[in-house]
Design an enzyme around this catalytic site. Structure first.
Site, PDB file in Angstrom:
ATOM      1  N   LYS A 109       4.630 -14.940   0.267  1.00  0.00           N
ATOM      2  CA  LYS A 109       5.181 -13.810  -0.569  1.00  0.00           C
ATOM      3  C   LYS A 109       6.933 -14.118  -0.455  1.00  0.00           C
ATOM      4  CE  LYS A 109       4.970  -8.781  -0.002  1.00  0.00           C
ATOM      5  NZ  LYS A 109       4.223  -7.702   0.790  1.00  0.00           N
TER       6      LYS A 109
ATOM      7  N   SER B 113      -0.286  -2.994   2.207  1.00  0.00           N
ATOM      8  CA  SER B 113       0.225  -4.089   0.970  1.00  0.00           C
ATOM      9  C   SER B 113      -0.770  -5.312   1.053  1.00  0.00           C
ATOM     10  CB  SER B 113       1.652  -4.145   1.098  1.00  0.00           C
ATOM     11  OG  SER B 113       2.249  -3.190   0.280  1.00  0.00           O
TER      12      SER B 113
ATOM     13  N   SER C 142       2.131  -3.921  -2.044  1.00  0.00           N
ATOM     14  CA  SER C 142       2.927  -4.830  -2.706  1.00  0.00           C
ATOM     15  C   SER C 142       2.716  -6.240  -2.831  1.00  0.00           C
ATOM     16  CB  SER C 142       4.267  -4.545  -1.633  1.00  0.00           C
ATOM     17  OG  SER C 142       4.334  -5.121  -0.624  1.00  0.00           O
TER      18      SER C 142
END
Ligand code: GLN
Length: 495
Positions: free
Chosen positions: A78, A183, A159
């Site tokens: 990420k 998330s 997210s």
């Protein structure tokens, strides 16, 4: 079999048996990324050459008889984790040119164990969001689509939408993600994969771009519960560079997946039966509990009486901490700097922050600054802190009676990219089942358990005691096994 179809466990076995090399496995993933990423936008940065160099080095180590637990396994990271020498944007214009000189502890742990990094996964700006539509690098598309409406592009959740979409579409065997209010779990559920937010303190936050420091936790997403367990073991561990990281042993989480649930008491919180939850999700929840009973667990109704205050509490605490954390982006020390010939310092701050932050981030900074301001601090922030303590106490009491709690992961399946965009509060409601675990610091796992009438994945959530991820994995693996979830997204490598 296409090499991108391996599970992470299967890939490790195939590498060990010499059925495939890391170079071939990595190349297959890079080819899949080249084919599908232009559409999905799951990666912001693809580090192809570096990945192949890491894969060659890994194959060489293996030949010498040295193989780490993740030797040669290609992963996505990420873009919130700092990676030394590789652009790390946090999905924001303000960090659009930021290349960190250091490595986050979690990604360093993965490299130590032999992993190969394919690139940096897209995300909502500064990890704020539930749809991965706020990234400065553009939205991510969910590789799944509705059976009777295949042209409506769906969100992957957020997210960690890029991480989840990449793993679901077979553009990585697993990925790192972070979870401040859901998330990891919500995008995992929307993309039909597994993901765990471990106990607060299990993984170091060092080198992860901060959103809300008392809630942020790193964790893995992968296509099976066991794959998450393997990744978490490498990611976790005490780190002197993060004072909130816990100095506790890291167990063999993968072994716990095979424990079974016989004799476990599973709590079913009555406050999670929300009005307006689609009947399919209610039914899946019942089905999940029935599966656990069939495998020897007992299900028990419990009460978590302060659940109704969790969302408002989260949406005070998280923006408050975010407004403080994001004060560091001033155009002086990091990333973007916007000046005019006659700019003074204040003008530099204002221009940089106005142009650097997107609308959702600005909204959070405004809310956070407001709830922390003199005169409102007691009414909002302090009250939220008190309610947070009560939410934690609810769980402490429940875990006196049960070993794990099972709930739906999300109140809906993945929605369209244009839906819910006009109303931030509607977007915040996505987190109704997940924020409680962050507020209480507890581990929470999402596991794909079924499909809705449109053929979209739905997930269940398992919440456990502090530092008892092993029971969470055991329950998650039991649900996974009973569900036999084999459906595949339409957009995927090798399809
Ligand atoms: N959707 C939540 C938010 O927007 C959670 C985000 C997260 O977990 N990083 O704050």
């Amino acid at each position: 079999m296409h090499p991108t179809d391996f599970t992470l466990r299967g890939a490790i076995d195939a590498l060990n048996e010499g059925i495939i090399t890391s170079v071939d496995l990595t190349q297959a993933h890079l080819d899949a990324i080249a084919a599908l990423n232009p559409r999905l936008n799951a990666y912001i940065t693809v580090t192809g050459e570096q990945a192949l160099a890491q894969a060659r080095a890994s194959d060489a180590r293996r030949k010498e008889g040295v193989a780490g637990p993740l030797e040669g396994v290609p992963l996505a990271i990420k873009d919130l984790f700092c990676t030394a020498g590789t652009l790390t944007t946090a999905g924001s214009r303000i960090l659009g040119n930021f290349t960190p000189p250091y490595e986050s502890t979690v990604s360093a742990n993965l490299l130590r164990d032999g992993a190969v990094f394919l690139g940096k996964a897209n995300l909502d700006e500064f990890a704020m969001g539930s749809s991965n539509t706020t990234s400065a690098s553009g939205p991510v598309e969910n590789p799944w689509s509705r059976a009777n409406d295949p042209d409506t592009r769906l969100v992957p959740g957020g997210s960690s939408g890029g991480s989840a979409a990449a793993v679901a579409a077979r553009l990585a065997l697993g990925a790192t993600a972070t979870d401040t209010g859901g998330s990891i779990r919500q995008p995992a559920a929307f993309c039909g994969i597994a993901g765990i937010k471990p106990t607060y303190g299990r993984c170091s936050r060092f080198g992860i771009v901060a959103f809300a420091s008392s809630l942020d936790q790193a964790g893995p997403v992968a296509r099976t519960v066991e794959d998450c367990a393997i990744l978490l073991r490498s990611m976790a561990g005490f780190d002197p560079k993060d004072s909130t990281s816990a100095d506790v042993p890291v167990p063999d989480f993968a072994a716990a997946c095979a424990r079974g649930v016989k004799g476990l008491r599973i709590g079913v919180p009555k406050e999670y039966r929300l009005e307006g939850t689609p009947p399919e999700i209610e039914a899946l929840w019942e089905q999940g509990l029935a599966w656990l009973r069939e495998q020897g667990a007992e299900t028990v109704e419990i009460s978590l009486p302060h659940t109704q205050f969790a969302l408002p509490t989260y949406y005070i605490v998280a923006p408050a901490e975010a407004s403080s954390n994001l004060a560091r982006y001033d155009g002086v020390r990091f990333g973007l700097r916007v000046t005019e010939p006659n700019s003074d310092l204040r003008d530099l701050y204002e221009r940089t922050r106005a142009q650097g932050f997107g609308a959702e981030v600005r909204r959070r900074i405004l809310i956070g600054t407001y709830v922390l301001s003199a005169g409102y601090y007691d009414a909002y922030y302090l009250k939220a802190q008190k309610i947070r303590a009560l939410i934690k106490r609810d769980f402490d009491e429940a875990f006196g009676k049960v070993d794990a709690i099972v709930t739906p992961a999300t109140p809906s399946a993945a929605f369209g990219m244009d839906e819910k965009q006009d109303d931030p509060v509607k977007m915040y409601l996505n987190d109704v089942f997940t924020v409680t675990a962050n507020l209480a610091g507890l581990p929470g796992l999402a596991v794909p358990a079924g499909l809705d009438a449109q053929g979209l994945p739905l997930g269940l959530q398992v919440i456990g005691r502090s530092f008892d991820e092993e029971t969470v994995f055991a329950v998650g693996a039991a649900i996974e096994q009973a569900a036999g979830f084999t459906a595949l997204p339409r957009l995927r490598a090798g399809a």
